[in-house]
Write a protein that holds these residues in place. Structure first.
Motif, PDB file in Angstrom:
ATOM      1  N   MET A 108       5.704   1.112 -15.596  1.00 12.62           N
ATOM      2  CA  MET A 108       6.216   1.369 -14.238  1.00 12.62           C
ATOM      3  C   MET A 108       6.636   0.114 -13.460  1.00 12.62           C
ATOM      4  SD  MET A 108       2.789   2.597 -12.213  1.00 12.62           S
ATOM      5  CE  MET A 108       1.652   1.362 -11.599  1.00 12.62           C
ATOM      6  N   PRO A 109       5.985  -1.065 -13.687  1.00 11.04           N
ATOM      7  CA  PRO A 109       6.457  -2.227 -12.920  1.00 11.04           C
ATOM      8  C   PRO A 109       7.889  -2.628 -13.283  1.00 11.04           C
ATOM      9  CG  PRO A 109       4.290  -2.666 -13.876  1.00 11.04           C
ATOM     10  CD  PRO A 109       4.800  -1.402 -14.501  1.00 11.04           C
ATOM     11  N   PHE A 130      -1.475  -9.370 -12.943  1.00  5.34           N
ATOM     12  CA  PHE A 130      -1.968  -8.330 -13.852  1.00  5.34           C
ATOM     13  C   PHE A 130      -3.156  -8.843 -14.663  1.00  5.34           C
ATOM     14  CE2 PHE A 130       2.634  -6.684 -13.764  1.00  5.34           C
ATOM     15  CZ  PHE A 130       2.336  -5.799 -12.742  1.00  5.34           C
ATOM     16  N   ILE A 134      -7.277   0.790 -18.469  1.00  2.20           N
ATOM     17  CA  ILE A 134      -6.589   1.665 -17.512  1.00  2.20           C
ATOM     18  C   ILE A 134      -6.905   3.140 -17.799  1.00  2.20           C
ATOM     19  CG2 ILE A 134      -4.313   2.423 -16.676  1.00  2.20           C
ATOM     20  CD1 ILE A 134      -3.325  -0.435 -17.234  1.00  2.20           C
ATOM     21  N   GLN A 177      -1.905   9.988 -10.400  1.00  3.81           N
ATOM     22  CA  GLN A 177      -3.025   9.507 -11.215  1.00  3.81           C
ATOM     23  C   GLN A 177      -3.285  10.401 -12.421  1.00  3.81           C
ATOM     24  OE1 GLN A 177      -6.518   7.745  -9.316  1.00  3.81           O
ATOM     25  NE2 GLN A 177      -5.545   8.053  -7.342  1.00  3.81           N
ATOM     26  N   VAL A 227      -8.121   4.937 -13.855  1.00  8.10           N
ATOM     27  CA  VAL A 227      -6.706   5.056 -13.494  1.00  8.10           C
ATOM     28  C   VAL A 227      -6.391   4.349 -12.176  1.00  8.10           C
ATOM     29  CG1 VAL A 227      -4.830   6.684 -13.064  1.00  8.10           C
ATOM     30  CG2 VAL A 227      -6.540   7.200 -14.783  1.00  8.10           C
ATOM     31  N   ILE A 260      -0.200  -4.183  -6.211  1.00  8.24           N
ATOM     32  CA  ILE A 260      -0.508  -4.900  -4.964  1.00  8.24           C
ATOM     33  C   ILE A 260      -0.839  -6.356  -5.256  1.00  8.24           C
ATOM     34  CG2 ILE A 260      -2.110  -5.049  -3.015  1.00  8.24           C
ATOM     35  CD1 ILE A 260      -2.391  -2.039  -3.102  1.00  8.24           C
ATOM     36  N   MET A 300      -2.781  -2.208  -9.241  1.00  9.95           N
ATOM     37  CA  MET A 300      -2.301  -3.475  -9.812  1.00  9.95           C
ATOM     38  C   MET A 300      -0.996  -4.006  -9.228  1.00  9.95           C
ATOM     39  SD  MET A 300      -1.161  -2.341 -13.676  1.00  9.95           S
ATOM     40  CE  MET A 300       0.437  -1.551 -13.899  1.00  9.95           C
ATOM     41  N   TRP A 329     -10.950   3.795   0.093  1.00 13.50           N
ATOM     42  CA  TRP A 329     -10.066   4.705  -0.650  1.00 13.50           C
ATOM     43  C   TRP A 329     -10.774   5.280  -1.879  1.00 13.50           C
ATOM     44  CZ3 TRP A 329      -4.436   2.969  -2.431  1.00 13.50           C
ATOM     45  CH2 TRP A 329      -3.732   4.101  -2.895  1.00 13.50           C
ATOM     46  N   ILE A 339      -0.784   9.571 -15.117  1.00 13.24           N
ATOM     47  CA  ILE A 339      -1.080   8.285 -15.745  1.00 13.24           C
ATOM     48  C   ILE A 339      -2.292   8.409 -16.667  1.00 13.24           C
ATOM     49  CG2 ILE A 339      -1.778   5.886 -15.315  1.00 13.24           C
ATOM     50  CD1 ILE A 339      -0.159   6.039 -12.700  1.00 13.24           C
ATOM     51  N   SER A 350       1.812   1.715  -3.462  1.00 12.27           N
ATOM     52  CA  SER A 350       0.637   2.125  -4.230  1.00 12.27           C
ATOM     53  C   SER A 350       0.278   3.579  -3.998  1.00 12.27           C
ATOM     54  CB  SER A 350      -0.570   1.278  -3.835  1.00 12.27           C
ATOM     55  OG  SER A 350      -0.642   0.162  -4.655  1.00 12.27           O
ATOM     56  N   SER A 351       0.451   4.012  -2.746  1.00 16.65           N
ATOM     57  CA  SER A 351       0.073   5.391  -2.449  1.00 16.65           C
ATOM     58  C   SER A 351       0.969   6.363  -3.216  1.00 16.65           C
ATOM     59  CB  SER A 351       0.147   5.654  -0.941  1.00 16.65           C
ATOM     60  OG  SER A 351       1.496   5.622  -0.531  1.00 16.65           O
ATOM     61  N   ALA A 409       1.682   3.397 -16.951  1.00 11.60           N
ATOM     62  CA  ALA A 409       1.179   2.292 -16.133  1.00 11.60           C
ATOM     63  C   ALA A 409       1.745   0.967 -16.632  1.00 11.60           C
ATOM     64  CB  ALA A 409      -0.346   2.262 -16.163  1.00 11.60           C
ATOM     65  N   ALA A 419      -4.254   1.253 -12.282  1.00  6.41           N
ATOM     66  CA  ALA A 419      -2.795   1.363 -12.323  1.00  6.41           C
ATOM     67  C   ALA A 419      -2.222   1.488 -10.921  1.00  6.41           C
ATOM     68  CB  ALA A 419      -2.376   2.558 -13.162  1.00  6.41           C
ATOM     69  N   VAL A 420      -2.975   2.196 -10.066  1.00  8.97           N
ATOM     70  CA  VAL A 420      -2.509   2.386  -8.692  1.00  8.97           C
ATOM     71  C   VAL A 420      -2.511   1.058  -7.934  1.00  8.97           C
ATOM     72  CG1 VAL A 420      -2.977   3.579  -6.518  1.00  8.97           C
ATOM     73  CG2 VAL A 420      -3.397   4.743  -8.706  1.00  8.97           C
ATOM     74  N   PHE A 449       0.827  -1.214   0.000  1.00  5.79           N
ATOM     75  CA  PHE A 449       0.000   0.000   0.000  1.00  5.79           C
ATOM     76  C   PHE A 449       0.854   1.254   0.000  1.00  5.79           C
ATOM     77  CE2 PHE A 449      -3.991  -2.200   0.982  1.00  5.79           C
ATOM     78  CZ  PHE A 449      -4.811  -1.475   0.137  1.00  5.79           C
ATOM     79  N   VAL A 503       0.075  -5.999 -19.166  1.00  2.00           N
ATOM     80  CA  VAL A 503      -0.553  -4.723 -18.821  1.00  2.00           C
ATOM     81  C   VAL A 503      -0.898  -3.957 -20.102  1.00  2.00           C
ATOM     82  CG1 VAL A 503      -0.304  -2.571 -17.520  1.00  2.00           C
ATOM     83  CG2 VAL A 503       0.761  -4.661 -16.668  1.00  2.00           C
ATOM     84  N   VAL A 517       2.088   5.708  -6.288  1.00  2.00           N
ATOM     85  CA  VAL A 517       1.479   5.725  -7.617  1.00  2.00           C
ATOM     86  C   VAL A 517       0.232   6.611  -7.609  1.00  2.00           C
ATOM     87  CG1 VAL A 517       0.521   4.327  -9.478  1.00  2.00           C
ATOM     88  CG2 VAL A 517       2.349   3.390  -8.048  1.00  2.00           C
ATOM     89  N   GLY A 518      -0.514   6.526  -6.490  1.00  2.00           N
ATOM     90  CA  GLY A 518      -1.736   7.299  -6.355  1.00  2.00           C
ATOM     91  C   GLY A 518      -1.531   8.805  -6.524  1.00  2.00           C
TER      92      GLY A 518
END
Lengths: 453, 453
Positions: free
Chosen positions: A323-324, B440, B313, A310, B317, B325, B323, B384, A313, A303-304, A320, B320-321, A300, B306, A306-307
């Protein structure tokens, strides 16, 4: 490859045993099991699902029960003890060596422990209590108080006559220990030299006082390292006043080395080295849940990050997709450095004097790899998405993240160790959190600066 | 924690040494170094950056040079040998035991090797050639041909007289081996029983023929396992005709166990166990590059998945945030199963008979954890982003990926092993590729089906 061509004796036995169990005739199973050594039986029991394990355990020769219990992990051991009557347990453990018994004691039900203590003679009970008075993981817990000692003021001939009178010596006796009147450790005499010396030679001419005695409070890790550094078979254990308390033998050290290796391999995945391959589902679930929960928290966190991006993205969805890669490559590169550093710390090879040199080396390696892999990655991204600013952003972000990974790969385990934590256990989680966060931040951050107008 | 409270003798020596080196006065450094055992000197050299390493290596007592070379990793060893004159190398290695010399041979320059062979007497040269004729990693390479043998048709008294004449016995001799006229292995006699028996006892009354001899072609992994299963100090090695060829001792087995552990810990990160902490930057870069290149390939595989969902996506969006996780949690859960299974395979505990039971256990564990963590994750996502269909999608995707991770965690290493690969090395890369792709795919695929209208 050596692993692959292994004869896999256990796997073969397992197949035979499994066929025999399936046939339902227990006679052949019993015969098969009782051709094995206690360690092999232990290994076999660990490889059986619970139901079959109980059946096979019931067929083991009761004489071997105690030794088998010593050779299985804690979790399996608990299950085996739960399958036994109190009388059986007492019978199984009462003939064990003191150091081995000390190893089992905490897994025994209290009532059984009382019975065992009652069945021992006073001498042995006192010895057991002495061994138990030392911390787990210390030399005191590993030692066997059963040692053969001689005095200086005598000759080989007298020693030989004493040994003949005494009969059998404790297992793995390769030296006799020479002690003073007050039982202080003075040195040792190899059985070899007893055999190759003239009978009238005085004992004190044969004493080897080069081997330092082990302090009873020393950690088992230090004990293991000394054994393997000096190729010892056995070593004397003394207290603060140099009084000889017992003896540690190589077989117990081999077990420690194996346990340390498993501790590291399984610990990095958040498992204990005593985890049973076939633990009951609720127990396994609960244990894994804790670890996965921690990882959910760190996920998380990433993820935050990435958040925060947004909007970026939403503009450029390719971010997106890519980024991995940046985050993952940082994780892989950092894990390599971490593995090297954890080993260096375990061997005591890393300290204040050389950490900086190591960081500087790893930073240069990361910079070079960042440039080369960044070039490759950039070219592929340019070919895929046809936008060179995007290619430039990902190449830069990768280099930045590899540099961060190199720093974290050294600093995370070194700091954990300095704070008194085991770097092999927590290092991986913290490292990948750093590389995930920094990977997303550098890539999406740069993209926001450069690509979004 | 045991690790943390270790006295860290090496680290302490390192600090002292580093201070002494910094002061520039080499006398104290020399004195400090030569109080250490060869293994400790080896460990110390490994912990020094290249420049300091060369200085300290020059100060080591030439008598210890050979033993020190035995106690460092291949990469460090190469560097040390490169710092020596041919004469020095010959002097350093000519007094080593045959099995130890065999260990070094391939790191010696050819011209030096010729010199070494010339300096040996014919007997020893033939012994060395015999040892070298066996495959690396086999029992033949570990054995020392120097054994003490006796015949059956004699008495203890004669043996004792023979031993006194012979003088010193080879290191770690705990048994004499009894052989036939044709030098076939018949059994062994413990030094202990020689000492505790009456002199007129015939030898054949004391023979212990319970310990099986080791086949010269057996793998070193099997040898190590037998030693630790049976608590041996030494064991005889025979050829296919049961002719006694030599003897393996526990000190070499301890080294193998340590190497196996390092091989596993470092191999999982794509490093060799002989990697030098302070390798030259170009060499380290090259080696890491290969590994990171492989990982870049697998990262693109996951990215391309992806890439298939860019339209989805662009719509939502938040996907993307979130995925990373789903993918990351699958990787963590799978790594736990992988670690357990790799250990089980290394111990020979997993075979056709119990893999299915294990899969079934792991699938149930994954399902339970998937439901519980999915619930938590779903609730957080709902809080969230405020959209319950998204929460439902991520909870389902997580459960699916944990199930895939459990399957892959068992099947990937088992399949690798069956194909003859080392599961400890390649397992992690393949597993995380599976969990990334499936993570993914399940998350973005479900989202496309459920959320995009």
């Amino acid at each position: 490859m050596a692993e692959a061509v292994r004869h896999d004796k256990t796997a073969r036995q397992l197949r035979l045993l499994s066929d025999a169990l399936d046939s339902g005739r227990l006679g052949p199973v019993r015969r098969l099991v009782n051709t094995l050594s206690p360690a092999e039986i232990g290994n076999l029991l660990e490889s059986l699902p619970k139901a079959q394990r109980t059946v096979v355990w019931g067929l083991v020769d009761p004489e071997d029960d105690g030794e088998v219990l010593l050779h299985v992990g804690d979790e399996v051991r608990e299950g085996l003890i739960a399958d036994m009557d109190p009388d059986e347990i007492v019978a199984a453990v009462e003939d064990l060596d003191i150091d081995d018994l000390a190893d089992l004691v905490e897994d025994l039900p209290d009532t059984v422990l009382d019975e065992v203590l009652k069945s021992m003679d006073r001498d042995n009970r006192e010895r057991l209590e002495q061994v138990l008075s030392y911390d787990e993981g210390s030399a005191g817990r590993l030692m066997n108080p059963d040692v053969v000692t001689v005095r200086t003021d005598t000759t080989i001939d007298v020693v030989l006559r004493y040994l003949r009178l005494r009969g059998e010596l404790p297992d793995h006796t390769d030296h006799l220990y020479v002690v003073s009147r007050r039982h202080q450790y003075l040195g040792r005499i190899a059985l070899q030299s007893l055999l190759t010396s003239e009978p009238n030679m005085p004992v004190n001419r044969l004493i080897d006082d080069e081997q330092p005695a082990i302090d009873v409070h020393e950690s088992e890790g230090d004990v293991a390292r000394q054994f393997s550094d000096h190729d010892w078979i056995s070593a004397p254990v003394v207290d603060d006043n140099n009084i000889l308390l017992g003896r540690i033998t190589i077989d117990d050290v081999v077990d420690i080395i194996r346990e340390q290796a498993e501790h590291q391999a399984l610990g990095a995945a958040g498992l204990g080295e005593d985890e049973d391959l076939f633990s009951p589902v609720p127990r396994a679930t609960k244990r894994r849940l804790l670890w996965l929960g921690i990882n959910l928290g760190t996920a998380f966190l990433a993820s935050s990050v990435v958040g925060q991006f947004q909007t970026t993205i939403a503009h450029i969805v390719a971010l997106a997709v890519l980024m991995p890669i940046v985050a993952g490559m940082g994780g892989n590169a950092g894990t390599q450095v971490l593995a090297l550093v954890v080993r260096g710390l375990a061997l005591g090879q890393l300290g204040a004097s050389n950490v900086q040199v190591l960081i500087w080396k790893e930073v240069r390696v990361a910079a070079l790899n960042g440039l080369m892999l960044g070039l490759v990655l950039g070219l592929i991204v340019w070919a895929w998405f046809g936008e060179w600013p995007l290619a430039l952003v990902i190449a830069s972000a990768l280099t930045i993240n590899l540099l961060m990974a190199a720093l974290a790969g050294v600093l995370v385990p070194v700091t954990l160790k300095r704070m008194g934590f085991d770097p092999a256990l927590a290092g991986g989680v913290i490292l990948t959190t750093v590389t995930d966060v920094m990977g997303f931040l550098s890539f999406l951050g740069l993209a926001t600066l450069v690509l979004v107008r």
